[in-house]
Design a protein around this motif. Structure first.
Motif, PDB file in Angstrom:
ATOM      1  N   MET A   1      49.155  56.604  39.124  1.00  0.00           N
ATOM      2  CA  MET A   1      47.865  55.892  39.121  1.00  0.00           C
ATOM      3  C   MET A   1      48.080  54.416  38.796  1.00  0.00           C
ATOM      4  SD  MET A   1      44.809  57.116  39.738  1.00  0.00           S
ATOM      5  CE  MET A   1      43.504  56.675  38.603  1.00  0.00           C
ATOM      6  N   CYS A   2      48.909  54.159  37.798  1.00  0.00           N
ATOM      7  CA  CYS A   2      49.164  52.771  37.386  1.00  0.00           C
ATOM      8  C   CYS A   2      49.821  51.966  38.504  1.00  0.00           C
ATOM      9  CB  CYS A   2      50.067  52.728  36.147  1.00  0.00           C
ATOM     10  SG  CYS A   2      49.286  53.269  34.643  1.00  0.00           S
TER      11      CYS A   2
ATOM     12  N   ALA B   1      49.364  52.406  41.689  1.00  0.00           N
ATOM     13  CA  ALA B   1      48.542  52.324  42.903  1.00  0.00           C
ATOM     14  C   ALA B   1      48.247  50.860  43.217  1.00  0.00           C
ATOM     15  CB  ALA B   1      47.236  53.096  42.707  1.00  0.00           C
TER      16      ALA B   1
ATOM     17  N   GLU C   1      60.773  52.019  34.310  1.00  0.00           N
ATOM     18  CA  GLU C   1      60.772  50.673  33.716  1.00  0.00           C
ATOM     19  C   GLU C   1      60.141  50.704  32.314  1.00  0.00           C
ATOM     20  OE1 GLU C   1      62.156  48.079  35.056  1.00  0.00           O
ATOM     21  OE2 GLU C   1      61.260  46.286  34.177  1.00  0.00           O
TER      22      GLU C   1
ATOM     23  N   LYS D   1      50.907  54.535  28.985  1.00  0.00           N
ATOM     24  CA  LYS D   1      49.851  53.901  29.790  1.00  0.00           C
ATOM     25  C   LYS D   1      49.757  52.416  29.470  1.00  0.00           C
ATOM     26  CE  LYS D   1      45.995  52.745  28.885  1.00  0.00           C
ATOM     27  NZ  LYS D   1      44.656  52.433  28.392  1.00  0.00           N
ATOM     28  N   THR D   2      49.797  52.081  28.185  1.00  0.00           N
ATOM     29  CA  THR D   2      49.692  50.679  27.778  1.00  0.00           C
ATOM     30  C   THR D   2      50.848  49.856  28.352  1.00  0.00           C
ATOM     31  OG1 THR D   2      48.696  51.433  25.722  1.00  0.00           O
ATOM     32  CG2 THR D   2      49.439  49.157  25.779  1.00  0.00           C
TER      33      THR D   2
ATOM     34  N   ARG E   1      50.654  49.751  32.317  1.00  0.00           N
ATOM     35  CA  ARG E   1      49.567  48.892  32.781  1.00  0.00           C
ATOM     36  C   ARG E   1      49.933  47.419  32.571  1.00  0.00           C
ATOM     37  NH1 ARG E   1      46.348  47.689  36.491  1.00  0.00           N
ATOM     38  NH2 ARG E   1      44.263  47.018  35.955  1.00  0.00           N
ATOM     39  N   SER E   2      50.613  47.161  31.469  1.00  0.00           N
ATOM     40  CA  SER E   2      51.047  45.799  31.174  1.00  0.00           C
ATOM     41  C   SER E   2      52.073  45.319  32.212  1.00  0.00           C
ATOM     42  CB  SER E   2      51.645  45.763  29.763  1.00  0.00           C
ATOM     43  OG  SER E   2      52.203  44.519  29.505  1.00  0.00           O
TER      44      SER E   2
ATOM     45  N   SER F   1      50.279  44.824  35.544  1.00  0.00           N
ATOM     46  CA  SER F   1      49.417  43.645  35.488  1.00  0.00           C
ATOM     47  C   SER F   1      50.240  42.354  35.568  1.00  0.00           C
ATOM     48  CB  SER F   1      48.611  43.691  34.182  1.00  0.00           C
ATOM     49  OG  SER F   1      47.712  42.642  34.124  1.00  0.00           O
ATOM     50  N   ASN F   2      51.351  42.319  34.817  1.00  0.00           N
ATOM     51  CA  ASN F   2      52.221  41.136  34.844  1.00  0.00           C
ATOM     52  C   ASN F   2      52.848  40.944  36.221  1.00  0.00           C
ATOM     53  OD1 ASN F   2      51.719  40.496  32.216  1.00  0.00           O
ATOM     54  ND2 ASN F   2      53.557  41.453  31.397  1.00  0.00           N
TER      55      ASN F   2
ATOM     56  N   LYS G   1      50.283  39.620  38.581  1.00  0.00           N
ATOM     57  CA  LYS G   1      49.965  38.225  38.279  1.00  0.00           C
ATOM     58  C   LYS G   1      51.061  37.298  38.796  1.00  0.00           C
ATOM     59  CE  LYS G   1      47.991  35.809  34.307  1.00  0.00           C
ATOM     60  NZ  LYS G   1      47.796  35.894  32.857  1.00  0.00           N
ATOM     61  N   ARG G   2      52.325  37.727  38.601  1.00  0.00           N
ATOM     62  CA  ARG G   2      53.447  36.927  39.085  1.00  0.00           C
ATOM     63  C   ARG G   2      53.396  36.791  40.597  1.00  0.00           C
ATOM     64  NH1 ARG G   2      56.744  39.170  35.179  1.00  0.00           N
ATOM     65  NH2 ARG G   2      57.320  40.907  36.520  1.00  0.00           N
TER      66      ARG G   2
ATOM     67  N   ASN H   1      50.636  34.436  41.689  1.00  0.00           N
ATOM     68  CA  ASN H   1      50.889  33.021  41.383  1.00  0.00           C
ATOM     69  C   ASN H   1      52.122  32.479  42.098  1.00  0.00           C
ATOM     70  OD1 ASN H   1      48.699  32.916  39.705  1.00  0.00           O
ATOM     71  ND2 ASN H   1      49.853  33.371  37.847  1.00  0.00           N
TER      72      ASN H   1
ATOM     73  N   GLN I   1      42.376  48.222  43.743  1.00  0.00           N
ATOM     74  CA  GLN I   1      42.891  49.555  43.461  1.00  0.00           C
ATOM     75  C   GLN I   1      41.782  50.598  43.474  1.00  0.00           C
ATOM     76  OE1 GLN I   1      44.600  47.768  39.914  1.00  0.00           O
ATOM     77  NE2 GLN I   1      46.411  48.994  40.296  1.00  0.00           N
TER      78      GLN I   1
ATOM     79  N   PHE J   1      39.057  49.382  37.016  1.00  0.00           N
ATOM     80  CA  PHE J   1      40.240  50.227  37.175  1.00  0.00           C
ATOM     81  C   PHE J   1      40.797  50.652  35.819  1.00  0.00           C
ATOM     82  CE2 PHE J   1      44.775  51.075  37.839  1.00  0.00           C
ATOM     83  CZ  PHE J   1      44.675  52.077  38.790  1.00  0.00           C
TER      84      PHE J   1
ATOM     85  N   LEU K   1      41.300  54.344  34.586  1.00  0.00           N
ATOM     86  CA  LEU K   1      42.618  54.777  34.118  1.00  0.00           C
ATOM     87  C   LEU K   1      42.511  55.502  32.771  1.00  0.00           C
ATOM     88  CD1 LEU K   1      45.541  54.545  35.128  1.00  0.00           C
ATOM     89  CD2 LEU K   1      45.781  52.483  33.755  1.00  0.00           C
TER      90      LEU K   1
ATOM     91  N   THR L   1      52.888  33.286  33.138  1.00  0.00           N
ATOM     92  CA  THR L   1      52.400  34.589  33.594  1.00  0.00           C
ATOM     93  C   THR L   1      52.300  35.602  32.459  1.00  0.00           C
ATOM     94  OG1 THR L   1      54.646  35.277  34.122  1.00  0.00           O
ATOM     95  CG2 THR L   1      53.373  34.289  35.896  1.00  0.00           C
TER      96      THR L   1
ATOM     97  N   ALA M   1      50.785  38.027  29.996  1.00  0.00           N
ATOM     98  CA  ALA M   1      49.502  38.726  29.859  1.00  0.00           C
ATOM     99  C   ALA M   1      49.235  38.946  28.390  1.00  0.00           C
ATOM    100  CB  ALA M   1      49.556  40.056  30.592  1.00  0.00           C
TER     101      ALA M   1
ATOM    102  N   ARG N   1      47.631  41.158  26.917  1.00  0.00           N
ATOM    103  CA  ARG N   1      47.762  42.538  26.483  1.00  0.00           C
ATOM    104  C   ARG N   1      49.218  42.894  26.183  1.00  0.00           C
ATOM    105  NH1 ARG N   1      46.439  43.536  31.918  1.00  0.00           N
ATOM    106  NH2 ARG N   1      44.378  44.280  31.458  1.00  0.00           N
TER     107      ARG N   1
END
Lengths: 196, 136
Positions: free
Chosen positions: A37-38, A40, A53, A76-77, A80-81, A84-85, A88-89, A92, A134, B11, B15, B100, B102, B104
């Motif tokens: 899910m993460c 996706a 990872e 999950k934390t 997701r991090s 997300s990173n 974002k990379r 950008n 997503q 999302f 999740l 970059t 985050a 969190r």
């Protein structure tokens, strides 16, 4: 140098390893499902890659596993991090990995005219993911199942279980049946990422 | 009344709900038709690979830390900063579009990593302000 937080708050590397060692088969399945899910919509990543990872980061000490926090919550934390990173990379960066181009479209016989480079519009489920939505992509997985789609919407609103069933006006039996179908439908996310 | 999920991305809310469902499901439901032995083997393979990779990372981090420590001692160009101050600085820097980081991710970062990132950020800032510094 003084530390602002007590080391006891965190699992040691050996303790992290022990947590993974003690995973049962269903625990691995839950972790993999969550990872899928993460992942996706993350270009070039499968759920398995993302989970690997996250485990590496926890085992190396780069990421912290707080004592008493459930393994799946920790994973999950971290996952997701990472996702997300990574996103974002990519966004950008100088190259947009989500863009697809058609080199040579509109090419003419005239040697003086260079071939055009046109953006392609691929409105496939994969392209929807790559267009950074997503949730939209996951919604397409249940587009033909109204009840499962409604349960998905309830979850996206932060409702689940009895509360979600009540809000949707479903009896629990109907909710449970739709929930099970939804969980099944979410599995293909993995297969699609594996072959991407 | 605002719920805690109001400001979060849809999302992320989904999740969390999915995570709660996975945790609430019985083991039999989770496993469905999957082969337990195959799953366990996959998990163990992932664990072994992650351990090996983590070992390399730790070694590389230790070498980098040693090198950074030497540089700091020799140049004395880095003012001492507390972990809390470094974290606060990085939290603000996470809103800087040039970087970059985050916000969190900061909460799960170890103290050493937070300090290392703080030093990297400061070094980047210095290099931007004085591009010729490296050649000195």
């Amino acid at each position: 140098m003084s530390r602002t937080e007590a080391p006891d708050d965190r699992l040691s590397v050996a303790e992290v390893e022990n947590q993974f060692h003690n995973f049962s088969e269903p625990d691995w399945k839950r972790a993999l499902s969550l990872a899928r899910m993460c992942a996706a919509g993350l270009t070039g990543w499968s759920g398995e890659m993302l989970l690997a990872e996250a485990m590496t980061k926890l085992l190396s000490g780069e990421r912290i596993w707080r004592r008493g926090v459930h393994p799946l919550v920790t994973l999950k934390t971290v996952m997701r991090s990472i996702s997300s990173n990574t996103r974002k990379r990519e966004e950008n960066g100088p190259i947009d990995p989500y863009a697809t181009v058609d080199v040579g479209a509109g090419e003419s016989d005239d040697d003086d005219v260079p071939p055009d480079v046109l953006t392609k519009d691929n409105s496939t489920p994969e392209a929807i993911v790559d267009n950074r939505s997503q949730l939209s992509y996951i919604e397409t997985l249940v587009a033909d199942d109204e009840d499962a789609g409604m349960v998905l919407m309830a979850w996206a609103e932060g409702l689940r279980g009895k509360e979600a069933a009540e809000e949707l006006g479903f009896e629990m039996k109907r909710y449970e049946a739709a929930r099970k179908r939804l969980m099944k439908r979410l599995e293909p996310v993995a297969a699609m990422r594996k072959t991407a | 009344m605002n719920s805690p999920t109001d400001k979060r991305e849809p999302f992320d809310v989904l999740l969390d709900a999915y995570l709660e469902e996975l945790m609430a499901m019985s083991d039999a439901d989770v496993m469905d038709t999957d082969n337990p032995a195959e799953l366990k083997a996959t998990g163990m393979q992932m664990l072994e690979a992650a351990k090996a990779e983590a070992g390399k990372w730790r070694l590389a981090a230790a070498k980098a830390q040693l090198a950074a420590g030497r540089k700091t001692v020799s140049t004395d160009d880095e003012p001492a900063v507390s972990v809390a101050a470094a974290r606060e600085f990085l939290r603000k820097a996470s809103n800087d579009p040039r970087f970059t980081l985050a916000a969190r991710g900061l909460d799960e970062m170890s103290d050493d990593d937070a300090l290392r990132l703080y030093r990297q950020y400061k070094r980047l800032e210095r290099e931007r302000n004085d591009p010729g510094e490296d050649g000195a």
